[in-house]
Write a protein that holds these residues in place. Structure first.
Motif, PDB file in Angstrom:
ATOM      1  N   ASN A  81       0.851  -1.184   0.000  1.00 15.38           N
ATOM      2  CA  ASN A  81       0.000   0.000   0.000  1.00 15.38           C
ATOM      3  C   ASN A  81       0.889   1.236   0.000  1.00 15.38           C
ATOM      4  O   ASN A  81       2.090   1.160   0.272  1.00 15.38           O
ATOM      5  CB  ASN A  81      -0.921   0.008   1.228  1.00 15.38           C
ATOM      6  N   ALA A  82       0.283   2.384  -0.309  1.00 17.22           N
ATOM      7  CA  ALA A  82       1.029   3.640  -0.354  1.00 17.22           C
ATOM      8  C   ALA A  82       1.019   4.369   0.982  1.00 17.22           C
ATOM      9  O   ALA A  82       1.834   5.263   1.202  1.00 17.22           O
ATOM     10  CB  ALA A  82       0.446   4.546  -1.438  1.00 17.22           C
ATOM     11  N   LEU A  83       0.108   3.993   1.880  1.00 16.65           N
ATOM     12  CA  LEU A  83      -0.034   4.722   3.133  1.00 16.65           C
ATOM     13  C   LEU A  83       1.185   4.554   4.025  1.00 16.65           C
ATOM     14  O   LEU A  83       1.670   5.532   4.614  1.00 16.65           O
ATOM     15  CB  LEU A  83      -1.286   4.239   3.870  1.00 16.65           C
ATOM     16  N   LEU A  84       1.707   3.314   4.144  1.00 14.82           N
ATOM     17  CA  LEU A  84       2.821   3.072   5.059  1.00 14.82           C
ATOM     18  C   LEU A  84       4.068   3.861   4.682  1.00 14.82           C
ATOM     19  O   LEU A  84       4.650   4.530   5.548  1.00 14.82           O
ATOM     20  CB  LEU A  84       3.123   1.575   5.121  1.00 14.82           C
ATOM     21  N   PRO A  85       4.523   3.840   3.401  1.00 20.42           N
ATOM     22  CA  PRO A  85       5.704   4.661   3.081  1.00 20.42           C
ATOM     23  C   PRO A  85       5.462   6.149   3.254  1.00 20.42           C
ATOM     24  O   PRO A  85       6.374   6.886   3.636  1.00 20.42           O
ATOM     25  CB  PRO A  85       6.006   4.301   1.612  1.00 20.42           C
ATOM     26  N   VAL A  86       4.239   6.624   3.000  1.00 17.00           N
ATOM     27  CA  VAL A  86       3.938   8.041   3.205  1.00 17.00           C
ATOM     28  C   VAL A  86       4.059   8.396   4.685  1.00 17.00           C
ATOM     29  O   VAL A  86       4.642   9.425   5.048  1.00 17.00           O
ATOM     30  CB  VAL A  86       2.525   8.375   2.675  1.00 17.00           C
ATOM     31  N   LEU A  87       3.523   7.540   5.540  1.00 11.29           N
ATOM     32  CA  LEU A  87       3.620   7.788   6.984  1.00 11.29           C
ATOM     33  C   LEU A  87       5.074   7.731   7.453  1.00 11.29           C
ATOM     34  O   LEU A  87       5.494   8.537   8.300  1.00 11.29           O
ATOM     35  CB  LEU A  87       2.785   6.763   7.745  1.00 11.29           C
ATOM     36  N   ALA A  88       5.841   6.786   6.910  1.00 13.67           N
ATOM     37  CA  ALA A  88       7.242   6.659   7.310  1.00 13.67           C
ATOM     38  C   ALA A  88       8.041   7.895   6.916  1.00 13.67           C
ATOM     39  O   ALA A  88       8.820   8.429   7.708  1.00 13.67           O
ATOM     40  CB  ALA A  88       7.849   5.406   6.683  1.00 13.67           C
TER      41      ALA A  88
END
Length: 357
Positions: A272-279
């Motif tokens: 998903n794209a959410l985890l790298p964005v949050l990181a």
């Protein structure tokens, strides 16, 4: 009880810095310079027939870093983790992972070595479990799972025709047998055991808990080949083990309460794209802001060492980019206006040519 005792114990250490001083000597130069040692701090040097008293300058202090120095927290009476509680007397900072956390007072009434051993064993099992639990739900055969959940005491074993139950009992039996056979193991006479006894000789004679003389990949010295480096790696293990014990407990509670597999719709287990964005967002935030010392009141969010300057630089760059964007937009608008005028001019000429025909 073993888990509670082990989990309540937090232990750390501080190295001994031993200082050595040398008295430099002089060598004769062409029979004109002759040193005569007068005392440990001065020397008499004869230069061209004149005697001079020269005070010896000690060499830079060299730390042997050979043993752990006990009493790291002797200067404070309050717990490092819970500053409103008194520091337990047994937790003086001599052991890895000691942060003075023992609100139930187990370290005052129980054997400290046994509690450290219990914590390490539970932590190591939890680190295996916290990886194995979601892995079994992701790639395990469906007939061994309980509606997609890992078989466990809370989730049950009924959907696998007793196979998963037999597997769990076999694993528990193997672990229990291993604990029984190693509970009274001797560490003296082994390579790591003797090394640990040397490291901890000023603290106690037991070496360290959790020592199985097991280091096949030689990672134990990856942080340094002295007592501090070894203590640092033990600190990493204890910390990760505590995180794992909390994590596996939350896994079991979450699935028991919700009836949903921990991997279902979970950003940590599916692309998903959410985890790298949050990181990336957290990394950027941590470069500018930090949380103040949690042992001191009040706890605040403050700038890092270079955070304020970085924030001002970011704002300036954004302002320049905005100005450049405005200029570019104006240029594009002017270009489009000129293009429109040219098109209208062409249309007018075409119309004139048609009229003349």
């Amino acid at each position: 009880m073993k888990f509670s005792q082990g989990f309540s114990l937090l232990v750390g250490s501080l190295p001994l810095a031993a200082h050595a001083f040398q008295v430099p000597t002089s060598r004769s130069i062409a029979s004109t310079r002759l040193p005569v040692l007068a005392d440990p701090t001065t020397s008499t040097v004869v230069v061209n027939g004149i005697a001079e008293e020269v005070k010896a300058v000690p060499a830079p202090a060299a730390s042997s870093r050979q043993v752990i120095e006990p009493g790291r927290y002797d200067g404070t009476t309050q717990s490092i983790t819970l500053p409103w509680l008194p520091r337990p007397q047994a937790l003086d900072g001599s052991h890895a992972g000691d942060y003075g956390f023992d609100p139930l007072g187990f370290s005052e009434s129980m054997d400290l070595y046994s509690m450290q051993e219990a914590e390490l064993r539970h932590g190591r099992l939890a680190m295996l479990a916290v990886v194995g639990w979601p892995t079994s739900e992701l790639i395990g055969p469906k007939f061994l799972l309980q509606d997609g959940k890992a078989p466990s005491v809370l989730n049950g074993f009924g959907h696998s025709y007793g196979i998963s139950l037999l597997g769990v009992l076999a694993i528990f039996g193997a672990i229990g047998f291993f604990e029984f056979k190693t509970s009274l193991r001797r560490t003296s006479g082994t390579a790591l055991g003797d090394l640990h006894r040397k490291d901890m000789e000023k603290v106690w004679q037991y070496g360290i808990a959790g020592d199985y003389n097991f280091d096949p990949l030689s990672y134990y010295s990856s942080l340094g080949e002295d007592c501090n480096g070894r203590k640092g790696l033990r600190e990493v293990e204890v910390t990760q083990g505590r995180y794992a014990m909390i994590g596996i407990t939350l896994f079991a509670m979450f699935e028991a309460i919700t009836g949903t597999p921990i991997v279902e719709n979970n950003m940590f287990f599916h692309p998903n794209a959410l985890l790298p964005v949050l990181a990336v967002s957290y990394f950027a935030w941590s470069q500018i802001y930090e949380v103040s010392d949690i042992t001191k009141y009040p706890i605040q969010i403050q700038y890092t060492k270079d955070g304020e300057q970085m924030l001002f630089g970011l704002k300036d760059n954004m302002k320049k980019m905005s100005q450049d964007t405005d200029v570019s937009t104006q240029s594009v608008s002017e270009g489009l206006g000129k293009a429109g005028d040219a098109i209208n001019s062409i249309k007018t000429k075409i119309q004139e040519m048609q009229d003349s025909i």
